[in-house]
Design an enzyme around this catalytic site. Structure first.
Site, mmCIF file in Angstrom:
data_model
loop_
_atom_site.group_PDB
_atom_site.id
_atom_site.type_symbol
_atom_site.label_atom_id
_atom_site.label_comp_id
_atom_site.label_asym_id
_atom_site.label_seq_id
_atom_site.Cartn_x
_atom_site.Cartn_y
_atom_site.Cartn_z
ATOM 1 N N ASP A 281 18.945 16.382 8.217
ATOM 2 C CA ASP A 281 18.585 14.972 8.108
ATOM 3 C C ASP A 281 17.060 14.871 8.187
ATOM 4 O OD1 ASP A 281 19.636 11.904 9.798
ATOM 5 O OD2 ASP A 281 18.332 12.277 8.090
HETATM 6 C C1 GLC Z 1 17.595 8.964 7.486
HETATM 7 C C2 GLC Z 1 18.974 8.865 8.075
HETATM 8 C C3 GLC Z 1 20.054 9.463 7.208
HETATM 9 C C4 GLC Z 1 19.709 9.263 5.749
HETATM 10 C C5 GLC Z 1 18.473 10.085 5.460
HETATM 11 C C6 GLC Z 1 17.998 9.922 4.006
HETATM 12 O O1 GLC Z 1 16.691 9.369 8.472
HETATM 13 O O2 GLC Z 1 19.146 9.382 9.393
HETATM 14 O O3 GLC Z 1 21.282 8.820 7.566
HETATM 15 O O4 GLC Z 1 20.778 9.694 4.924
HETATM 16 O O5 GLC Z 1 17.395 9.775 6.338
HETATM 17 O O6 GLC Z 1 17.568 8.613 3.791
#
Ligand code: GLC
Length: 732
Positions: A281
Site C-alpha cells: 500500500d
Molecule cells: C491509499 C490507501 C489504499 C489505496 C492506495 C492507492 O493510501 O491506503 O487503500 O488503494 O493508497 O490509492
C-alpha cells in the site's frame, strides 16, 4: 544506437501471429509458464525489477521509466484516451513492449457511484453488492482500468477509525460473504474479460485493529483473533478468485504488515496456496524505516521482497535499490524472478498482451448508463436501515400539505459520494431534497439549511424552527461530511459534528413530528436523538441515487430492510464494543461487582444486526435436525418467519451460535448465516441454515483449528439480540 522505440514495436509485430495464436488458445498453465519463460529469458535485471515497480502518475520522470522498461504498473490514470496513451508508450517505446497493469481505486463505483461499502454491507444482500461491483468493473474496464484496489475487506470494531466507512463492518462472516460478492462482481468468471477488472483484497492484514482507532496506528492482537476475526474475509476473497492482495501500513505484533513473512508468505502462500501477487500500500515499503525495522531503503526493499511483497506502489524503493542488492549478493536473481513471474502471470492471464487498449466509444456508452443508475437505486434502497419508527410516523403520506426539509446535508450533492469518489461527480448525485421534490410538489416543501456541518453557529436555527412550526412533519438531514471518514480521518468523538444536535433539539422542540435522516461514514453516538426523535433512518453515504432511494423509503415506495453491520456505541468510552465479545467471569448484571460502567449502560445504542421495517416479522418453530451432531457432517437449523404486518417487506434472518463450553472462552454469539428474504403481507416461510461441523471450530491455545465436542446454543432472529433459542450437542 538503434531506435529502441521502433525495435520494440517490431518485436511485437513479428511475434503478433504467435501471440494471437496463443491468445485464442485456452490459457492453460503450461502455455502461460512457457510464455513467461520466453519473455523472462529476454529481460535484463533492470527490466525485471521494472515489473515490480508501480508509479503514481504519468509525470515525465515516470514516462521515462516506462520507456526504459522500468515500470510494471501505473495507478491514477483514468479514461480510455489517457490509458491508451500511457499503454502505447509502454508497448511501442520500450525495448520489450511489456504492457502496463493500470490500477485504480474503484471502491464503490467508477463513474456511477454506489453506496459506500459500509452501506452496501447494511443491505445484507450480497447479490446486489455483486451487481454493484459488476457495474463498477464494466465502467472501469471500458475506461482503461485493468485492476481495482478493492475490495477493502478489513474488519473494523472501532468507529473512531475513519476507514470503517470503506469496509463491511465488525463481523468476519458478513465480511467474508461481502468479500466474495465483490470479487465475483469485479472479476466475473474470467477476469481476462474486457468487462472485468482484477480485484485486490486489502489491507492485508488487521489494519482495522489500529490501537485507539487512530489510522496507521499499531496493531497488537492474539493470533487467535488474527485468524478468527481479521483473516477470514481475505481467505474468502482468495477463495473467490482474488488474484492480488495489498499489504497494509500497520505494524502487526511488532512486524510491519508489508515486511511480514508470517502473514505474507507462511499464511498467504504456504497455508492458503495464494498464486497471485502482493502490492504494497502506497509508501508502506518506504515506511519500514519509520517502523524502525530498516536502517535504509535498501534494507527496506530487501525485507519487503523477501517477506512476500511483489510490487512496490510508488515508493521507488524497489526500482532504486533492488539491482544493487542483487549485485552485492544480498538478494538472488531468483528472489526477483519469483515476483516477476507472479506479475507477468497476471498480465498474461488478463490478456494484456493481446488486448492492451480500449475503445473510447465503448467508455462513453458504458459509464453512467440508465441501466447502471437503475441498479444503483436498487442497491441504495436496500442499504438504508430504519433504526427507529415510533408510532409508525414513517412512511410519510404524499398528501402532506407541508414538509420542512432541514439540515446541512439535505441539499448536499457531494457528501453522498463518500470517501472514494473515483470518477464520480456531485452533478450526478440526487440530493435528499431533490429526491423529496420528486415525490411531493415544491410548494409544499420548506427547505432550510439550519446550520453548517462543522460550525457551532446557531443563527440558522430560527429559520429552521419557523419552517418546522409551519410544517406537518420536519425531516432533518444531518451527519458527517465525506471528509470526516475514510483514510486519515479518525475522530476522537462520535458525536454529530458542529451544532447539528442543537438543530435537532430546536426543531424537535416545536412539537412538529420529526424524522432524522443520518448521512455518515461511521456509527455515531446520537444518544439524545435516539431517545427523543420518533423516527431515524441510517442512510450512510448512498452515492448517485441517494435522494431517490431516501425519498422512496420516506414515502413508502420502498420498505426498508437493511440491518446494521456495526455496533453503535452510546459513548466513545465504550470502544471497542462489538457483539461477538467474550462473556467475562463477571458478565454485566445488577450486582455492582460485575463488568460494566458506573456512568452508562454497558449495552450499545443500536446493536449489530438491528434494523426495522414498515411491517412486522414473527419468528416461530425453531427446529434443529438432526437434534445433535452424531457422525453427521452438518445440521439444519430453521425457523418459520411470518410477515404479520399489512405490507410486503424484507427481513434479514440471522443465525447465531455459541460454543458454550470449550478449551478457550468463546464469544457469546457468532454470526454463522443470514438470508435476506421478501415476504408479502401475511406470508410465511421456513428459513433453513446448513451448519457444517467445520463452521463450529476455533483456533485453540496451540493455534490448531479444532471443533470440540459439547453444547452449542443457536439463535435465529432479526437481530444479534434475542431471537428464537435452541441448542444441540457435538458428541465426538
Ligand atoms: C491509499 C490507501 C489504499 C489505496 C492506495 C492507492 O493510501 O491506503 O487503500 O488503494 O493508497 O490509492
Amino acid at each position: 544506437m538503434m531506435k529502441v522505440v521502433k525495435l520494440g514495436g517490431l518485436i511485437w509485430l513479428l511475434l503478433l501471429p504467435l501471440t494471437l495464436a496463443i491468445a485464442g488458445a485456452p490459457q492453460d498453465n503450461s502455455r502461460i509458464e512457457a510464455r513467461i519463460d520466453t519473455l523472462m529469458a529476454k529481460m535484463t535485471l533492470a527490466e525485471k525489477i521494472g515489473q515490480l515497480a508501480q508509479y503514481r502518475d504519468i509525470s515525465d520522470e515516470n514516462l521515462a521509466l516506462i520507456r526504459a522498461g522500468k515500470a510494471g504498473s501505473i495507478l491514477s490514470v483514468r479514461g480510455a484516451q489517457a490509458t491508451n496513451h500511457v499503454q502505447k508508450v509502454a508497448i511501442e517505446e520500450s525495448r520489450l513492449g511489456i504492457p502496463l497493469l493500470i490500477g485504480n481505486d474503484v471502491i464503490h463505483g467508477y463513474r456511477t457511484i454506489f453506496p459506500i461499502p459500509l452501506a452496501l454491507a447494511s443491505s445484507w444482500a450480497p447479490e446486489w453488492v455483486q451487481k454493484s461491483a459488476t457495474v463498477a468493473a464494466q465502467e472501469a474496464a471500458a475506461s482503461g482500468t485493468h485492476w481495482t484496489f478493492a475490495p477493502m475487506v478489513d474488519i473494523a470494531r472501532d468507529p473512531r477509525w475513519g476507514r470503517i466507512a470503506e469496509c463491511a463492518g465488525e463481523d468476519p462472516h458478513l465480511g467474508s460473504v461481502m468479500a466474495r460478492a465483490y470479487v465475483q462482481g469485479f472479476q466475473g468468471e474470467d477476469f481476462s474479460a474486457s468487462t472485468a477488472v482484477i480485484a485486490c483484497a486489502k489491507h492485508y492484514v488487521a489494519y482495522g485493529a489500529a490501537t485507539a482507532g487512530r489510522d496507521y496506528n499499531t496493531v497488537d492482537i492474539s493470533e487467535q483473533t488474527l485468524r478468527e476475526i481479521y483473516l477470514p474475509p481475505f481467505q474468502a476473497a482468495i477463495d473467490a478468485g482474488a488474484i492480488t492482495i495489498m499489504s497494509a501500513f500497520n505494524c502487526l505484533n511488532g512486524v510491519p504488515a508489508s515486511a511480514n513473512y508470517f502473514t505474507l508468505t507462511q499464511i498467504l502462500r504456504q497455508e492458503w496456496g495464494f498464486g497471485g501477487f502482493v502490492v504494497s500500500d502506497w509508501n508502506s515499503v518506504g515506511e519500514l524505516l519509520n517502523h524502525g525495522v530498516a536502517v535504509s531503503y535498501s534494507e527496506a526493499g530487501k525485507k519487503a521482497l523477501l517477506a512476500g511483497v511483489d510490487m512496490d506502489m510508488g515508493s521507488h524503493v524497489y526500482n532504486q535499490n533492488l539491482a544493487d542488492l542483487v549485485t552485492n549478493g544480498e538478494l538472488a536473481v531468483a528472489d526477483i524472478d519469483q515476483s516477476v513471474r507472479r506479475i507477468l502471470r497476471v498480465k498474461i492471464r488478463k490478456r494484456l498482451f493481446e488486448q492492451p487498449y480500449v475503445e473510447p466509444e465503448r467508455e462513453a456508452a458504458t459509464v453512467l448508463s440508465a441501466e447502471n443508475l437503475a441498479i444503483a437505486l436498487q442497491v441504495a434502497r436496500r442499504s438504508i436501515v430504519l433504526l427507529k419508527n415510533d408510532n409508525h410516523l414513517l412512511p410519510l403520506s404524499k398528501k402532506l400539505k407541508s414538509l420542512a426539509v432541514i439540515g446541512p446535508l439535505a441539499a448536499d450533492r457531494y457528501t453522498p459520494l463518500g470517501s472514494w469518489v473515483c470518477e464520480g461527480r456531485a452533478e450526478d448525485v440526487i440530493s435528499v431534497l431533490a429526491g423529496i421534490k420528486q415525490k411531493i410538489a415544491d410548494k409544499k416543501i420548506l427547505s432550510v439549511q439550519g446550520c453548517d456541518i462543522a460550525g457551532k453557529q446557531t443563527d440558522g436555527f430560527a429559520a429552521a424552527v419557523a419552517a418546522a412550526q409551519r410544517a406537518e412533519v420536519a425531516v432533518l438531514v444531518v451527519g458527517e461530511s465525506a471528509n470526516l471518514s475514510g483514510e486519515a480521518a479518525s475522530r476522537t468523538s462520535l458525536d454529530l459534528p458542529g451544532g447539528q444536535e442543537g438543530l435537532i433539539k430546536a426543531v424537535y422542540a416545536t412539537g412538529t413530528p420529526t424524522v432524522v435522516v443520518l448521512m455518515n461514514g461511521r456509527p455515531l453516538t446520537i444518544n439524545w436523538t435516539a431517545e427523543h426523535v420518533p423516527a431515524i433512518l441510517e442512510i450512510w453515504q448512498l452515492g448517485d441515487q441517494c435522494g431517490n432511494a431516501v425519498a422512496d423509503v420516506l414515502f413508502g415506495d420502498y420498505n426498508p430492510g437493511g440491518k446494521l453491520p456495526v455496533t453503535f456505541p452510546r459513548s466513545v468510552g465504550q470502544i471497542p464494543l462489538y457483539y461477538n465479545h467474550l462473556n467475562t467471569g463477571r458478565p454485566p448484571a445488577a450486582d455492582k461487582f460485575t463488568s460494566k460502567y458506573i456512568d452508562l449502560p454497558v449495552t450499545p445504542l443500536f446493536s449489530f444486526g438491528c434494523g426495522l421495517s414498515y411491517t412486522q416479522f414473527d419468528y416461530r418453530d425453531l427446529q434443529i435436525t438432526p437434534a445433535d451432531f452424531g457422525d453427521s457432517a452438518a445440521i439444519i437449523a430453521s425457523a418459520v418467519v411470518q410477515n404479520t404486518g399489512d405490507r410486503s417487506g424484507d427481513e434479514v434472518v440471522q443465525l447465531y451460535v455459541q460454543d458454550v463450553i470449550a478449551s478457550l472462552s468463546r464469544p457469546v454469539k457468532e454470526l454463522k448465516g443470514f438470508q435476506r428474504i421478501t415476504l408479502a403481507a401475511g406470508d410465511k416461510q421456513r428459513v433453513e441454515f446448513r451448519l457444517n461441523r467445520n463452521d463450529l471450530g476455533f483456533y485453540d491455545k496451540d493455534i490448531k483449528y479444532v471443533v470440540e465436542p459439547g453444547l452449542f446454543k443457536v439463535w435465529i432472529g432479526g437481530n444479534s439480540e434475542g431471537g428464537l433459542e435452541g441448542s444441540f450437542e457435538i458428541r465426538n
